[in-house]
Design a protein around this motif. Sequence first.
Motif, PDB file in Angstrom:
ATOM      1  N   SER A   1       0.832  -1.205   0.000  1.00 31.27           N
ATOM      2  CA  SER A   1       0.000   0.000   0.000  1.00 31.27           C
ATOM      3  C   SER A   1       0.867   1.255   0.000  1.00 31.27           C
ATOM      4  N   ALA A   2       1.984   1.208   0.737  1.00 25.55           N
ATOM      5  CA  ALA A   2       2.883   2.361   0.798  1.00 25.55           C
ATOM      6  C   ALA A   2       3.489   2.651  -0.567  1.00 25.55           C
ATOM      7  N   GLU A   3       3.891   1.612  -1.295  1.00 30.46           N
ATOM      8  CA  GLU A   3       4.468   1.811  -2.624  1.00 30.46           C
ATOM      9  C   GLU A   3       3.450   2.448  -3.569  1.00 30.46           C
ATOM     10  N   GLU A   4       2.211   1.987  -3.505  1.00 34.80           N
ATOM     11  CA  GLU A   4       1.164   2.558  -4.344  1.00 34.80           C
ATOM     12  C   GLU A   4       0.911   4.015  -3.961  1.00 34.80           C
ATOM     13  N   CYS A   5       0.897   4.291  -2.667  1.00 34.54           N
ATOM     14  CA  CYS A   5       0.701   5.655  -2.188  1.00 34.54           C
ATOM     15  C   CYS A   5       1.832   6.563  -2.659  1.00 34.54           C
ATOM     16  N   LEU A   6       3.065   6.067  -2.633  1.00 35.63           N
ATOM     17  CA  LEU A   6       4.210   6.850  -3.092  1.00 35.63           C
ATOM     18  C   LEU A   6       4.074   7.208  -4.566  1.00 35.63           C
ATOM     19  N   ARG A   7       3.672   6.233  -5.381  1.00 36.53           N
ATOM     20  CA  ARG A   7       3.497   6.498  -6.812  1.00 36.53           C
ATOM     21  C   ARG A   7       2.468   7.604  -7.030  1.00 36.53           C
TER      22      ARG A   7
ATOM     23  N   ARG B   1       1.190  13.193  -8.346  1.00 34.27           N
ATOM     24  CA  ARG B   1       0.509  14.438  -8.004  1.00 34.27           C
ATOM     25  C   ARG B   1       1.501  15.606  -7.976  1.00 34.27           C
ATOM     26  N   GLU B   2       2.685  15.357  -7.445  1.00 35.84           N
ATOM     27  CA  GLU B   2       3.694  16.407  -7.399  1.00 35.84           C
ATOM     28  C   GLU B   2       4.125  16.814  -8.808  1.00 35.84           C
ATOM     29  N   GLN B   3       4.293  15.829  -9.688  1.00 37.11           N
ATOM     30  CA  GLN B   3       4.662  16.123 -11.069  1.00 37.11           C
ATOM     31  C   GLN B   3       3.564  16.919 -11.765  1.00 37.11           C
ATOM     32  N   GLU B   4       2.315  16.536 -11.538  1.00 35.27           N
ATOM     33  CA  GLU B   4       1.199  17.255 -12.152  1.00 35.27           C
ATOM     34  C   GLU B   4       1.148  18.700 -11.677  1.00 35.27           C
ATOM     35  N   GLN B   5       1.407  18.919 -10.384  1.00 32.59           N
ATOM     36  CA  GLN B   5       1.405  20.285  -9.854  1.00 32.59           C
ATOM     37  C   GLN B   5       2.534  21.115 -10.464  1.00 32.59           C
ATOM     38  N   THR B   6       3.698  20.489 -10.655  1.00 31.74           N
ATOM     39  CA  THR B   6       4.820  21.195 -11.267  1.00 31.74           C
ATOM     40  C   THR B   6       4.504  21.572 -12.715  1.00 31.74           C
ATOM     41  N   ILE B   7       3.912  20.649 -13.456  1.00 33.05           N
ATOM     42  CA  ILE B   7       3.552  20.921 -14.851  1.00 33.05           C
ATOM     43  C   ILE B   7       2.481  22.004 -14.924  1.00 33.05           C
ATOM     44  N   ASP B   8       1.496  21.953 -14.037  1.00 31.47           N
ATOM     45  CA  ASP B   8       0.449  22.994 -14.016  1.00 31.47           C
ATOM     46  C   ASP B   8       1.073  24.366 -13.727  1.00 31.47           C
ATOM     47  N   ASP B   9       2.001  24.401 -12.771  1.00 21.30           N
ATOM     48  CA  ASP B   9       2.668  25.659 -12.439  1.00 21.30           C
ATOM     49  C   ASP B   9       3.471  26.167 -13.644  1.00 21.30           C
ATOM     50  N   TYR B  10       4.124  25.254 -14.341  1.00 20.34           N
ATOM     51  CA  TYR B  10       4.902  25.601 -15.536  1.00 20.34           C
ATOM     52  C   TYR B  10       4.008  26.228 -16.604  1.00 20.34           C
ATOM     53  N   HIS B  11       2.858  25.635 -16.866  1.00 17.43           N
ATOM     54  CA  HIS B  11       1.954  26.168 -17.893  1.00 17.43           C
ATOM     55  C   HIS B  11       1.368  27.515 -17.469  1.00 17.43           C
TER      56      HIS B  11
END
Length: 376
Positions: free
Chosen positions: A252-258, A263-273
Amino acid sequence: MDLGFLRPLYESDGPVASVHLDTSRDTTDADKKIELRWRHLREELKALGTDEATLDVLEEAIGEGNSRAYGDHGQAVYASEGRLLGEYTLTSPPGQDRASFLPIPDALPLTIDRGRRLPYVLVALDRVKAKVYAYGGHPSEGPVLESENIGENMQNIDGATRIFPGQRGDAGGRRADTGTAQDIWRENAAGVAELVRKAVAKVGAQAIIVGGDDEAIAYLRDNLGPRQLTIPIKVVAGGRGGIDAEERLQESAEECLRELVQREQEQTIDDYHRKLAHDQAVRGTTPTLPMLSEGRVDTLLLGSDREDEPHLWGSTTSPILVDTSPRGLDDPNSAFQAPASALMLRSAVLSDARFSELLEEGEPSGDSGATLRFPK
């Protein structure tokens, strides 16, 4: 992502041999497979002009690397002039084994891999006992830190203070030991919270993942409130209660980490755009280069798809400079060519920029871009 961990790779004035190798231990003949893979890369590096001393250092590091001890992983090794610059375990085996011998390290595969994992703390607990594990932002055979808390339980309370079946409690009919029990669970949670804070500090954790008894988790949350820790606390399945519960917690922890990384990558891309629309970011390699050379990049974004990657020009005397032509550098006589990602990453590291993998609709990209420290 902070790129400071890459700085030791740039401490050599000579050319750097970079190796990215599948060192998985998924079969009984894994040692032989790793040896054959390395032998092929060694011959490739030798053909590129790598000196024997550097080849020997690489071979020793690959032979003794931690990633050879468990699971499906890879290894990234960098050496120059007979000196090991760095050896790292990769979360996943590289898509293909590769080696290069360039004036600078080829560090993008390692950087991409690091960005796909977060340092975190894992907690398995019930109302009396808890185990706390701290994991760094890179794979390892086990946790960086492991601790256990064994708290008080109702059996430790003086029998004279307890109400047994058939006896009345207080005037409201409430069992007299209820408050005592809750006080004990809260005290136990406070002890666990102290271990968690130490574990977070040890690895610079960006998330706390917890599994176990719901009430114990609630008490733990109270002790790790916003004034104590500001990183997210995620509750997952599994916890204490035997091997099955602990295995379920790890899965469960591995799935949560993914999910957290995504989510962090999506937030970075949204901030970039968003910043692109306000001249606070640039898109594409050519517009990014002058921003890197001027030290104006806050976060460099590079995709992991390198199939059609161009070569650019860099300088041995001014390492943050990178251009499409040697004429764009301070001293054309010190110019050399290297893959675009290697040069752009060096410039980002040495100008204290941050990094994020650039994705397109969640898939690997071959593009590049940057957010800026101040508008164009």
